[in-house]
Design an enzyme around this catalytic site. Structure first.
Site, PDB file in Angstrom:
ATOM      1  N   GLY A  78      12.722  17.021 -29.526  1.00  0.00           N
ATOM      2  CA  GLY A  78      11.429  16.893 -28.861  1.00  0.00           C
ATOM      3  C   GLY A  78      11.529  15.846 -27.771  1.00  0.00           C
ATOM      4  N   SER A  79      11.157  14.601 -28.124  1.00  0.00           N
ATOM      5  CA  SER A  79      11.173  13.521 -27.136  1.00  0.00           C
ATOM      6  C   SER A  79      12.584  13.216 -26.630  1.00  0.00           C
ATOM      7  CB  SER A  79      10.584  12.248 -27.754  1.00  0.00           C
ATOM      8  OG  SER A  79       9.246  12.472 -28.154  1.00  0.00           O
TER       9      SER A  79
ATOM     10  N   GLU B   3       3.867  16.673 -22.995  1.00  0.00           N
ATOM     11  CA  GLU B   3       4.230  15.917 -21.788  1.00  0.00           C
ATOM     12  C   GLU B   3       4.470  14.436 -22.104  1.00  0.00           C
ATOM     13  OE1 GLU B   3       3.004  18.729 -21.472  1.00  0.00           O
ATOM     14  OE2 GLU B   3       3.844  19.522 -19.620  1.00  0.00           O
TER      15      GLU B   3
ATOM     16  N   GLY C 143     -22.889  15.649 -35.994  1.00  0.00           N
ATOM     17  CA  GLY C 143     -22.991  15.734 -37.463  1.00  0.00           C
ATOM     18  C   GLY C 143     -22.378  17.010 -37.995  1.00  0.00           C
TER      19      GLY C 143
ATOM     20  N   GLY D 235       3.406  18.106 -14.808  1.00  0.00           N
ATOM     21  CA  GLY D 235       2.811  18.426 -16.105  1.00  0.00           C
ATOM     22  C   GLY D 235       1.949  17.285 -16.615  1.00  0.00           C
TER      23      GLY D 235
ATOM     24  N   ILE E 270       6.985  26.857 -26.852  1.00  0.00           N
ATOM     25  CA  ILE E 270       6.993  27.101 -25.409  1.00  0.00           C
ATOM     26  C   ILE E 270       5.643  27.708 -24.986  1.00  0.00           C
ATOM     27  CG2 ILE E 270       8.205  28.196 -23.488  1.00  0.00           C
ATOM     28  CD1 ILE E 270       9.751  25.988 -25.208  1.00  0.00           C
TER      29      ILE E 270
END
Lengths: 375, 78
Positions: free
Chosen positions: A128-129, A357, A333, A235, A154
């Site tokens: 991921g990162s 992003e 509520g 992005g 994706i």
């Protein structure tokens, strides 16, 4: 910062379009987990899918502040439609900036018209990162690159015609354009997500997927440092602006409810604890919008500081919208927890923005290091 | 060339605040820059010197030092 007369005109046009075309379909997008074809068609007719491209390719050639306003307004109506603008633009801008003349001539006019939809394929099941360690590989074999690997989460993967795919080539991150009908590429829809449920996500499976060697974008090794980060800058900017729009939607819905809902003999807006939430929402949406305008203004000046200002804007806007959406549900509520009001969707959509992003935590690492170094 | 050198040095100084960068020193080996630096540097060069950095310029050797950057700018501008 004040908008020009032209930018204000665009804002009015975008707002009217969103109210007429996008808002009425947003709940269906969320519930049915797809984008209504007529919404995409009307986006194409307006030219919005070419908002980030030059007129010579049939694009709108909008300035960056106006691109931000477009994404804010679309984001106010539907986060998934805004996601379409984001990932499509990421591919188009990668081709515009780092593509070959042949790639620009082949893709940009059709992408500006929305005849071809683009999607950004970086994330993998195990990556991921930590993007530079993608595991997908690309190996040159005669006149082709052969791709093997798996991309996940994706956005628009179910409908995109072309993907920009990041793979290790000669051991270095490299970008490639992969058409949907490439031999060896299969896609699998991903559903039942928390939010942005109309974004038509897919997994991509590359099994000896052959693409022409001319489909490399840029050169070997610049896939992330130049191509990918260029895509992600757009992005990040459009996600930040989308958060402002979603925050604005939270505010408008909350104000409407606070004006009409009566408890203890008076409307909710008379209650000071409700007023506090409305105040914070009002001011924080404005603050996020100004950060976005500032980043857009710097982009229009081609200022290198625009990159960090975009990180700042995305960080603040994505956190802001989570608080705004949470407060909007709180104000509503039990009604806010039901499908009768859009705020429960806003809350689910808001959370996605702290992950895509660049997560909030990656932003905290990068922004703080930048401040420690420069301030 | 001298003006180019001064402008490049001035831009780089904010990334190398605690280090007096020499003209021939390898920028990337010092560990000061992050993943966004390459993009920021390209934007700076294009705006400041009115050049267009394209694919074939993206060789690390063109950006490794102040001298290398100045040579690239000089070459692109001529």
């Amino acid at each position: 910062m004040e908008l020009t007369e032209k930018q204000l005109q665009w804002k009015d046009e975008f707002r009217a379009f969103v109210d007429e075309v996008v808002v009425p379909h947003a709940d269906v997008h969320d519930r049915e987990q797809y984008l209504e074809p007529q919404v995409i068609q009307k986006m194409k007719e307006k030219g919005y899918l070419g908002s980030m491209l030059e007129k010579k390719y049939g694009g709108m050639e909008l300035d960056w502040v106006t691109i931000g306003i477009l994404n804010e307004e679309i984001g106010r109506g539907c986060s998934s439609v805004r996601n379409l603008l984001t990932v499509h633009g990421m591919v188009a801008l990668a081709i515009l900036r780092w593509g070959s003349d042949e790639q620009r001539n082949h893709w940009l006019s059709t992408m500006a018209a929305g005849e071809k939809i683009g999607a950004f394929a970086l994330t993998e099941p195990e990556v991921g990162s930590d993007a530079k360690n993608v595991q997908t590989t690309a190996v040159l074999s005669d006149d082709h690159y052969v791709l093997n690997g798996h991309k996940k989460w994706i956005t628009m993967g179910q409908i995109a015609d072309v993907f920009i795919v990041f793979a290790q080539c000669e051991g270095k991150p490299t970008a490639f354009l992969v058409e949907r009908d490439s031999p060896g590429l299969t896609t699998t829809p991903i559903d039942s997500l928390l939010g942005s449920r109309g974004s038509m996500l897919a997994s991509l499976h590359f099994e000896n997927c052959k693409i022409p060697k001319e489909n490399m974008v840029g050169t070997v090794g610049i896939g992330l440092s130049h191509v990918g980060l260029h895509c992600l800058d757009y992005g990040r900017y459009t996600v930040a602006c989308g958060c402002v729009g979603l925050g604005q939607a939270c505010l408008e819905q909350s104000l409407q409810y606070a004006r009409s809902r009566k408890q203890f003999g008076s409307v909710l807006g008379e209650n000071q604890l409700i007023q506090k939430m409305l105040t914070e929402m009002t001011v924080n949406v404005k603050a996020a919008r100004l950060l976005c305008y500032h980043a857009g203004h710097l982009k229009d000046q081609i200022d290198p500081d625009s990159i960090m200002e975009t990180w700042n804007a995305k960080y603040f806007a994505s956190k802001m919208v989570n608080q705004a959406a949470s407060d909007a549900v709180q104000i509503h509520g039990a009604n806010g927890c039901s499908g009768d009001y859009p705020v429960e969707r806003y809350l689910r959509d808001a959370k996605i923005n702290e992950i895509i992003e660049g997560t909030t935590q990656i932003h905290e690492m990068l922004i703080s290091k930048n401040s420690l170094r420069n301030t | 060339m001298e003006t180019t050198n001064v402008k490049v040095k001035q831009f780089l100084s904010k990334f190398f605040r605690k280090h007096e960068l020499q003209d021939d020193e390898d920028i990337f080996s010092l560990g000061f820059v992050n993943s966004l630096f390459a993009m920021q540097l390209v934007m700076f060069l294009e705006k400041e010197f009115g050049i267009k950095v394209d694919n074939k310029d993206l060789d690390m050797s063109n950006f490794k030092s102040i001298n290398a950057i100045c040579e690239l700018v000089d070459r692109k501008a001529s």
